[in-house]
Design a protein around this motif. Sequence first.
Motif, short mmCIF file in Angstrom:
data_model
loop_
_atom_site.label_atom_id
_atom_site.label_comp_id
_atom_site.label_asym_id
_atom_site.label_seq_id
_atom_site.Cartn_x
_atom_site.Cartn_y
_atom_site.Cartn_z
N LEU A 9 0.83 -1.21 0.00
CA LEU A 9 0.00 0.00 0.00
C LEU A 9 0.86 1.26 0.00
O LEU A 9 0.51 2.26 -0.64
N ASN A 10 2.00 1.23 0.71
CA ASN A 10 2.89 2.39 0.71
C ASN A 10 3.42 2.69 -0.69
O ASN A 10 3.55 3.85 -1.08
N ILE A 11 3.71 1.64 -1.44
CA ILE A 11 4.17 1.83 -2.82
C ILE A 11 3.08 2.48 -3.66
O ILE A 11 3.33 3.43 -4.41
N PRO A 31 8.65 7.34 -12.69
CA PRO A 31 10.01 6.90 -12.34
C PRO A 31 10.15 5.40 -12.58
O PRO A 31 9.17 4.66 -12.54
N SER A 32 11.36 4.96 -12.79
CA SER A 32 11.60 3.55 -13.07
C SER A 32 11.31 2.69 -11.86
O SER A 32 11.26 3.17 -10.72
N GLU A 33 11.14 1.41 -12.11
CA GLU A 33 10.93 0.44 -11.04
C GLU A 33 12.08 0.50 -10.03
O GLU A 33 11.86 0.45 -8.82
N ARG A 34 13.29 0.62 -10.54
CA ARG A 34 14.47 0.68 -9.67
C ARG A 34 14.44 1.93 -8.80
O ARG A 34 14.73 1.87 -7.60
N ARG A 39 13.67 4.70 -3.51
CA ARG A 39 13.02 5.76 -2.75
C ARG A 39 12.21 5.20 -1.59
O ARG A 39 12.12 5.82 -0.52
N LEU A 40 11.63 4.04 -1.78
CA LEU A 40 10.79 3.43 -0.76
C LEU A 40 11.55 2.44 0.12
O LEU A 40 11.00 1.93 1.09
N GLN A 41 12.79 2.16 -0.27
CA GLN A 41 13.57 1.12 0.41
C GLN A 41 12.77 -0.18 0.44
O GLN A 41 12.64 -0.85 1.49
N ALA A 42 12.19 -0.50 -0.71
CA ALA A 42 11.36 -1.70 -0.85
C ALA A 42 11.95 -2.59 -1.93
O ALA A 42 12.73 -2.15 -2.77
#
Length: 220
Positions: A9-11, A31-34, A39-42
Amino acid sequence: MSVGSKVYLNILKEISRIMQDDQLEPGDKLPSERELAERLQAGRSSVREALRALELLDLIETRKGEGTFIQQAGSHRLADILASFLLKEKKAKEDVTETRRILEIEAVRLGCERVEEHQLAKLKDLINTAIKKYATGVIPVEEDYLFHQTLVETSHNNLLINIWRPLVEYAKIALEQSLSREGRPDDALEEHEEIYRALEARDETAVVQALSKHLINSRF
């Protein structure tokens, strides 16, 4: 809510915030998947799953070799409302559960009159495949999803099917959590068998009772 679902959900919330903060328009690149993962540290797999959910709702479009873009506005207002709703409303899970129950029950009512033999065969095959998969220690999430999708398809009502699909796809993580409860896969498979037999007999009362019980027990 589990850690996994919070990350998911945060993503989605982050992607939604980026769209708003950057005033992105239809056709603009995300923005790219990477980059999202950093950015989310996910994990990238979590980011990929979130992007897939948005793509299934026709809110974004992935172009091979180019990236991910915001989908052009068009006939996807329902999906747009649904995405916003699920991202922001605290009681969204309860409402998704209630809406899913309404849709599926009405679908099987119609299905008792309209189900075709190949659909009954598919339901039986999905049950058998799920049993075999679970016997190897794998939770049959995809087979469970496809079983319910096929139930809805027996209505032969395309609008109903198109409303149901993004609703349940978007909340698929809840389906996996439900099936991960101890003993739940065994019970779910027995309940699927009961639903199948009632539908095969074209017994509307029995199929509605069996499906209602199943959805309550699923705690979707």
